[in-house]
Design a protein around this motif. Structure first.
Motif, PDB file in Angstrom:
ATOM      1  N   SER A   1       0.860  -1.192   0.026  1.00 48.74           N
ATOM      2  CA  SER A   1      -0.026  -0.064  -0.051  1.00 48.74           C
ATOM      3  C   SER A   1       0.786   1.396  -0.126  1.00 48.74           C
ATOM      4  CB  SER A   1      -0.688   0.075   1.222  1.00 48.74           C
ATOM      5  OG  SER A   1      -1.464  -1.022   1.446  1.00 48.74           O
ATOM      6  N   ALA A   2       1.668   1.204   0.957  1.00 48.79           N
ATOM      7  CA  ALA A   2       2.773   2.339   1.036  1.00 48.79           C
ATOM      8  C   ALA A   2       3.332   2.635  -0.442  1.00 48.79           C
ATOM      9  CB  ALA A   2       3.803   2.145   2.042  1.00 48.79           C
ATOM     10  N   ARG A   3       3.808   1.560  -1.164  1.00 50.73           N
ATOM     11  CA  ARG A   3       4.259   1.771  -2.620  1.00 50.73           C
ATOM     12  C   ARG A   3       3.223   2.432  -3.458  1.00 50.73           C
ATOM     13  NH1 ARG A   3       6.318  -2.704  -5.492  1.00 50.73           N
ATOM     14  NH2 ARG A   3       7.474  -1.428  -6.593  1.00 50.73           N
ATOM     15  N   ARG A   4       2.131   1.720  -3.422  1.00 55.95           N
ATOM     16  CA  ARG A   4       1.011   2.388  -4.413  1.00 55.95           C
ATOM     17  C   ARG A   4       0.612   3.588  -4.257  1.00 55.95           C
ATOM     18  NH1 ARG A   4       1.624  -2.764  -4.521  1.00 55.95           N
ATOM     19  NH2 ARG A   4       1.045  -4.160  -6.215  1.00 55.95           N
ATOM     20  N   ILE A   5       0.955   4.069  -2.906  1.00 56.14           N
ATOM     21  CA  ILE A   5       0.531   5.555  -2.594  1.00 56.14           C
ATOM     22  C   ILE A   5       1.701   6.489  -2.979  1.00 56.14           C
ATOM     23  CG2 ILE A   5       0.715   6.123  -0.302  1.00 56.14           C
ATOM     24  CD1 ILE A   5      -2.479   6.028  -2.397  1.00 56.14           C
ATOM     25  N   GLY A   6       2.581   6.107  -3.373  1.00 55.70           N
ATOM     26  CA  GLY A   6       3.848   6.795  -3.860  1.00 55.70           C
ATOM     27  C   GLY A   6       4.797   7.117  -3.229  1.00 55.70           C
ATOM     28  N   ALA A   7       5.104   6.158  -2.191  1.00 53.79           N
ATOM     29  CA  ALA A   7       6.563   6.147  -1.588  1.00 53.79           C
ATOM     30  C   ALA A   7       7.367   5.857  -2.273  1.00 53.79           C
ATOM     31  CB  ALA A   7       6.427   5.266  -0.209  1.00 53.79           C
ATOM     32  N   GLY A   8       8.774   6.461  -2.437  1.00 55.39           N
ATOM     33  CA  GLY A   8       9.684   5.959  -3.311  1.00 55.39           C
ATOM     34  C   GLY A   8      10.368   4.852  -3.080  1.00 55.39           C
ATOM     35  N   LEU A   9      10.559   4.593  -2.074  1.00 56.53           N
ATOM     36  CA  LEU A   9      11.255   3.092  -1.698  1.00 56.53           C
ATOM     37  C   LEU A   9      10.257   2.833  -0.154  1.00 56.53           C
ATOM     38  CD1 LEU A   9      13.813   5.616  -2.042  1.00 56.53           C
ATOM     39  CD2 LEU A   9      14.964   3.303  -1.909  1.00 56.53           C
ATOM     40  N   VAL A  10      10.230   1.370  -0.218  1.00 61.97           N
ATOM     41  CA  VAL A  10       9.620   0.831   0.947  1.00 61.97           C
ATOM     42  C   VAL A  10      10.676  -0.566   1.263  1.00 61.97           C
ATOM     43  CG1 VAL A  10       7.722  -0.487   1.652  1.00 61.97           C
ATOM     44  CG2 VAL A  10       7.266   1.494   0.044  1.00 61.97           C
ATOM     45  N   THR A  11      11.056  -0.579   2.508  1.00 61.96           N
ATOM     46  CA  THR A  11      11.434  -1.733   3.026  1.00 61.96           C
ATOM     47  C   THR A  11      10.993  -2.662   4.144  1.00 61.96           C
ATOM     48  OG1 THR A  11      13.610  -0.596   2.833  1.00 61.96           O
ATOM     49  CG2 THR A  11      13.817  -2.427   4.262  1.00 61.96           C
ATOM     50  N   LEU A  12      10.791  -3.685   3.699  1.00 63.33           N
ATOM     51  CA  LEU A  12      10.297  -4.754   4.772  1.00 63.33           C
ATOM     52  C   LEU A  12      11.398  -5.031   5.701  1.00 63.33           C
ATOM     53  CD1 LEU A  12       7.626  -7.209   2.640  1.00 63.33           C
ATOM     54  CD2 LEU A  12       7.200  -5.759   5.000  1.00 63.33           C
ATOM     55  N   ALA A  13      11.377  -4.835   6.829  1.00 68.55           N
ATOM     56  CA  ALA A  13      12.355  -5.273   7.880  1.00 68.55           C
ATOM     57  C   ALA A  13      12.171  -6.476   8.406  1.00 68.55           C
ATOM     58  CB  ALA A  13      12.847  -4.063   8.773  1.00 68.55           C
ATOM     59  N   ALA A  14      12.807  -7.462   8.004  1.00 69.40           N
ATOM     60  CA  ALA A  14      12.380  -8.833   8.819  1.00 69.40           C
ATOM     61  C   ALA A  14      13.075  -8.997  10.134  1.00 69.40           C
ATOM     62  CB  ALA A  14      13.152  -9.944   7.817  1.00 69.40           C
ATOM     63  N   GLU A  15      12.044  -9.285  11.090  1.00 70.73           N
ATOM     64  CA  GLU A  15      12.531  -9.576  12.403  1.00 70.73           C
ATOM     65  C   GLU A  15      13.652 -10.907  12.404  1.00 70.73           C
ATOM     66  OE1 GLU A  15       9.686  -8.522  15.891  1.00 70.73           O
ATOM     67  OE2 GLU A  15       9.360 -10.483  14.813  1.00 70.73           O
ATOM     68  N   ASP A  16      13.287 -11.938  11.628  1.00 71.73           N
ATOM     69  CA  ASP A  16      14.389 -13.136  11.451  1.00 71.73           C
ATOM     70  C   ASP A  16      14.495 -13.501   9.972  1.00 71.73           C
ATOM     71  OD1 ASP A  16      12.362 -14.988  10.593  1.00 71.73           O
ATOM     72  OD2 ASP A  16      11.234 -14.710  12.500  1.00 71.73           O
ATOM     73  N   THR A  17      15.803 -14.150   9.809  1.00 71.55           N
ATOM     74  CA  THR A  17      15.967 -14.736   8.677  1.00 71.55           C
ATOM     75  C   THR A  17      14.986 -15.531   7.914  1.00 71.55           C
ATOM     76  OG1 THR A  17      17.339 -16.567   9.518  1.00 71.55           O
ATOM     77  CG2 THR A  17      18.461 -14.610   9.140  1.00 71.55           C
TER      78      THR A  17
ATOM     79  N   GLY B   1       2.954   5.666   4.018  1.00 73.51           N
ATOM     80  CA  GLY B   1       3.429   6.213   2.531  1.00 73.51           C
ATOM     81  C   GLY B   1       3.467   7.686   2.297  1.00 73.51           C
ATOM     82  N   LEU B   2       2.224   8.084   2.631  1.00 71.93           N
ATOM     83  CA  LEU B   2       1.886   9.675   2.625  1.00 71.93           C
ATOM     84  C   LEU B   2       2.872  10.310   3.675  1.00 71.93           C
ATOM     85  CD1 LEU B   2      -1.987   9.498   2.175  1.00 71.93           C
ATOM     86  CD2 LEU B   2      -0.319  10.165   0.476  1.00 71.93           C
ATOM     87  N   LEU B   3       3.094  10.170   4.977  1.00 69.88           N
ATOM     88  CA  LEU B   3       3.852  10.873   5.496  1.00 69.88           C
ATOM     89  C   LEU B   3       5.211  10.785   5.094  1.00 69.88           C
ATOM     90  CD1 LEU B   3       3.622   9.239   9.548  1.00 69.88           C
ATOM     91  CD2 LEU B   3       3.018  11.350   8.952  1.00 69.88           C
ATOM     92  N   ALA B   4       5.720   9.443   4.666  1.00 70.51           N
ATOM     93  CA  ALA B   4       7.150   9.649   3.927  1.00 70.51           C
ATOM     94  C   ALA B   4       7.301  10.601   2.901  1.00 70.51           C
ATOM     95  CB  ALA B   4       7.271   8.205   3.240  1.00 70.51           C
ATOM     96  N   GLN B   5       5.840  11.011   2.200  1.00 74.45           N
ATOM     97  CA  GLN B   5       6.090  12.118   1.241  1.00 74.45           C
ATOM     98  C   GLN B   5       5.688  13.522   1.727  1.00 74.45           C
ATOM     99  OE1 GLN B   5       4.114  10.464  -2.593  1.00 74.45           O
ATOM    100  NE2 GLN B   5       3.380   9.091  -0.965  1.00 74.45           N
ATOM    101  N   ASN B   6       5.933  13.568   2.913  1.00 73.12           N
ATOM    102  CA  ASN B   6       5.980  14.804   3.703  1.00 73.12           C
ATOM    103  C   ASN B   6       4.519  15.585   3.826  1.00 73.12           C
ATOM    104  OD1 ASN B   6       8.718  14.983   4.109  1.00 73.12           O
ATOM    105  ND2 ASN B   6       9.145  15.652   2.215  1.00 73.12           N
ATOM    106  N   LEU B   7       3.606  14.647   3.705  1.00 75.21           N
ATOM    107  CA  LEU B   7       2.277  15.157   4.187  1.00 75.21           C
ATOM    108  C   LEU B   7       2.614  15.328   5.597  1.00 75.21           C
ATOM    109  CD1 LEU B   7       0.928  15.149   1.393  1.00 75.21           C
ATOM    110  CD2 LEU B   7      -0.878  14.159   2.623  1.00 75.21           C
ATOM    111  N   PRO B   8       1.748  16.511   6.401  1.00 74.94           N
ATOM    112  CA  PRO B   8       1.656  16.515   7.973  1.00 74.94           C
ATOM    113  C   PRO B   8       0.736  15.599   8.508  1.00 74.94           C
ATOM    114  CG  PRO B   8       1.244  18.607   6.777  1.00 74.94           C
ATOM    115  CD  PRO B   8       1.162  17.784   5.926  1.00 74.94           C
ATOM    116  N   PRO B   9       1.181  14.759   9.754  1.00 73.87           N
ATOM    117  CA  PRO B   9       0.406  13.655  10.362  1.00 73.87           C
ATOM    118  C   PRO B   9      -1.244  13.756   9.860  1.00 73.87           C
ATOM    119  CG  PRO B   9       2.331  14.262  11.664  1.00 73.87           C
ATOM    120  CD  PRO B   9       1.982  15.632  10.582  1.00 73.87           C
TER     121      PRO B   9
END
Ligand SMILES: NC(=O)C1=CN([C@@H]2O[C@H](COP(=O)(O)OP(=O)(O)OC[C@H]3O[C@@H](n4cnc5c(N)ncnc54)[C@H](O)[C@@H]3O)[C@@H](O)[C@H]2O)[C@@H](O)CC1
Ligand SMILES: Nc1ncnc2c1ncn2[C@@H]1O[C@H](COP(=O)(O)OP(=O)(O)O)[C@@H](O)[C@H]1O
Ligand SMILES: [K+]
Length: 483
Positions: free
Chosen positions: A258-274, A429-437
């Protein structure tokens, strides 16, 4: 066409009464406003009903006054109309003047009178409701078995909260004036009102502008989506980081997509374990996946927005990660597990940008939900300093400064696992694009509802959807928001 913020403003009954006073003080005529209000009700009613035995239930205040005007206008067109007055208007009032102009039948305020009506106009109480509805007024409204048209609000409905005080009847149509009230959008008020018509009765702009609204209907116009220009690059569209765990890896993935589709330039999934990292690598090719531990990613300051909670366990470690991310100065959307981990400790969420609790999570963090959910959401925002999205069919988005928006475009099919994860991803995704909260949270809630509406276009009421169905609709939802 995108409405202006002032057209989206919601005024409480007290604020509307202040507008009314300002209008009169500024030279507007009370009787003229009452005639315009009554005419608007009569017009809306004639459009939807055929002439039939119509009973106007008139209260003692201006709501009743509007009712006498409706009676006169309908009778003039040949409708069989009578009035049953709960109590006479105060002598010398505008309502008394309107009552004096009614020359038709006035029937006793009894169950027998009501039993003969084929259509009821509820003009008992509007903005002036000052206590619980009881006695003959409540008994009469409880006994209505025919379509009911409410003047301003179904009597007994608290226009500030959407909660009935004592009792409020089910209306087929509610005609209100100048501005909607929060109670027209908040449940159960939204449903009790039936169809809502907002009529312009000529309240002067200066009078409307004399009250600064604190609540708004959530729609494009209250916020603007970020723009894209040739000078931009992916990092200027923000980098969202979403920690995800093995227990519910799909939740973080939905948020990430969802974050990607709403325009965030990059999205990382940070895995908790391998093992989770391996699973995440099988997902969308455009998603970035990082190996554990997630906090190692904090060194990169470009990772400005974090979505913390979808699929994360409600453990102290989740809350500790949230604290580290907040203390590193990143914008955080706290959802799911991060909220539950903060049960009974709202102060641990301070510094987050947006919290997205459903009613259950809200109660765990902030205590039992009060009947006035708008006030409860504002309280939670004030306590944490975060924008709080109290999710539901009538999601409330409240900012620490007291601003609030009520979302009313979400179809009930959104009540499905994973749909909250999509919302959290949109907000991130919108916060990342600098929309205020506040703007990011409002836009996310609206786009979420719009995506669901588009996914269900043409479907019969009750048709279900799954959270994944929202993803392909996000572009069209974006387009709808920018038209
Ligand atoms: N806002 C505006 O600018 C306008 C408002 N108008 C109408 O004016 C209405 C507000 O009028 P008022 O301020 O006179 O208030 P209402 O007519 O809503 O009610 C006030 C009266 O009801 C009594 N009352 C309140 N709650 C009661 C209860 N639970 N049981 C028994 N009695 C109760 C009060 O003592 C008072 O006599 C609006 O709802 C709208 O219909 C229109 O006439 C035109 C313009
Ligand atoms: N009856 C409903 N009508 C409209 N929207 C709803 C309804 N119930 C829930 N939603 C929306 O669906 C989403 C559900 O979120 P949540 O309960 O956190 O689900 P999950 O955690 O499974 O993703 C929220 O955005 C909420 O506002
Ligand atoms: K009413």
């Amino acid at each position: 066409m995108t409405p202006s913020p002032s057209a989206l403003a919601l005024l409480t009954p007290d604020e509307m009464a202040a507008v009314d006073r300002a209008a009169i003080a500024g030279g507007a005529s009370g009787p003229a406003l009452m005639r315009a209000a009554g005419a608007a009700v009569a017009r809306a009613l004639r459009k939807r009903f055929r002439p039939c035995r119509t009973l106007i239930l008139a209260g003692p205040g201006n709501n009743g006054g509007d009712g006498y005007v409706v009676a006169r206008l309908l009778e003039r067109e040949g409708w069989p109309v009578s009035v049953a007055a709960l109590a006479p208007p105060r002598p010398g009032s505008d309502a008394a003047m309107a009552a004096a102009e009614w020359r038709g039948p006035v029937l006793p305020f009894t169950p027998e009178t009501l039993a003969r009506a084929q259509l009821v106009v509820d003009a008992l109480f509007g903005a002036g409701l000052s206590r619980e509805l009881d006695g003959p007024a409540a008994a009469a409204l409880r006994a209505v078995r025919v379509p009911l048209v409410a003047v301003d609000v179904p009597s007994g409905l608290d226009g500030a909260t959407g909660e009935p005080r004592g009792f409020a009847p089910q209306a087929a149509l509610t005609v209100t004036f100048g501005r909607l009230k929060p109670g027209h959008l908040l449940l159960p008020g939204r449903e009790l009102c039936g169809e809502v018509v907002l009529a312009d009765i000529g309240l002067p702009e200066a009078a409307l502008a004399s009250v600064a609204p604190r609540a708004f209907r959530n729609a494009p116009g209250l916020w603007r989506l970020p723009e894209r220009g040739a000078q931009h690059h992916k990092f200027s569209h923000g980098h969202v980081t979403i920690p995800g765990g093995a227990a519910m890896p799909g939740a973080a993935r939905l948020a990430a997509m969802s974050a990607r589709r709403i325009g965030a330039g990059l999205v990382t999934l940070a895995a908790e374990d391998t093992a989770t990292a391996t699973l995440f690598r099988q997902g969308e090719p455009g998603l970035l996946v990082s190996a554990p531990p997630p906090e190692d990613l904090l060194a990169d300051e470009r990772r400005s927005a974090w979505v913390l909670g979808p699929g994360l366990p409600p453990r102290p470690e989740t809350l500790a990660l949230l604290r580290r991310v907040v203390e590193a100065g990143r914008h955080v959307v706290a959802d799911g597990g991060a909220l539950t981990a903060a049960a009974g400790q709202p102060h641990t969420l301070q510094g987050a940008a947006i919290l997205t609790p459903h009613a259950g999570e809200f109660a765990k963090v902030f205590g039992a939900l009060r009947r006035d959910r708008l006030a409860a959401a504002r309280m939670a925002a004030a306590v944490t300093g975060a924008v709080v999205v109290l999710k539901g069919s009538d999601s409330i988005i409240a900012a620490p400064d007291g601003r609030a928006a009520i979302n009313n475009n979400a179809p009930p099919a959104l009540a499905t696992a994973g749909s909250g994860d999509v919302l959290a991803g949109l907000a991130g995704g919108l916060l990342a694009q600098n929309l205020p909260p506040f703007e990011a949270a409002c836009a996310a809630a609206w786009l979420h509802g719009q995506a669901a509406t588009l996914a269900l276009a043409g479907a019969a009421p009750g048709t279900p959807l799954v959270a994944e169905d929202l993803l392909p609709q996000l572009r069209a939802a974006w387009i709808a928001a920018t038209r």
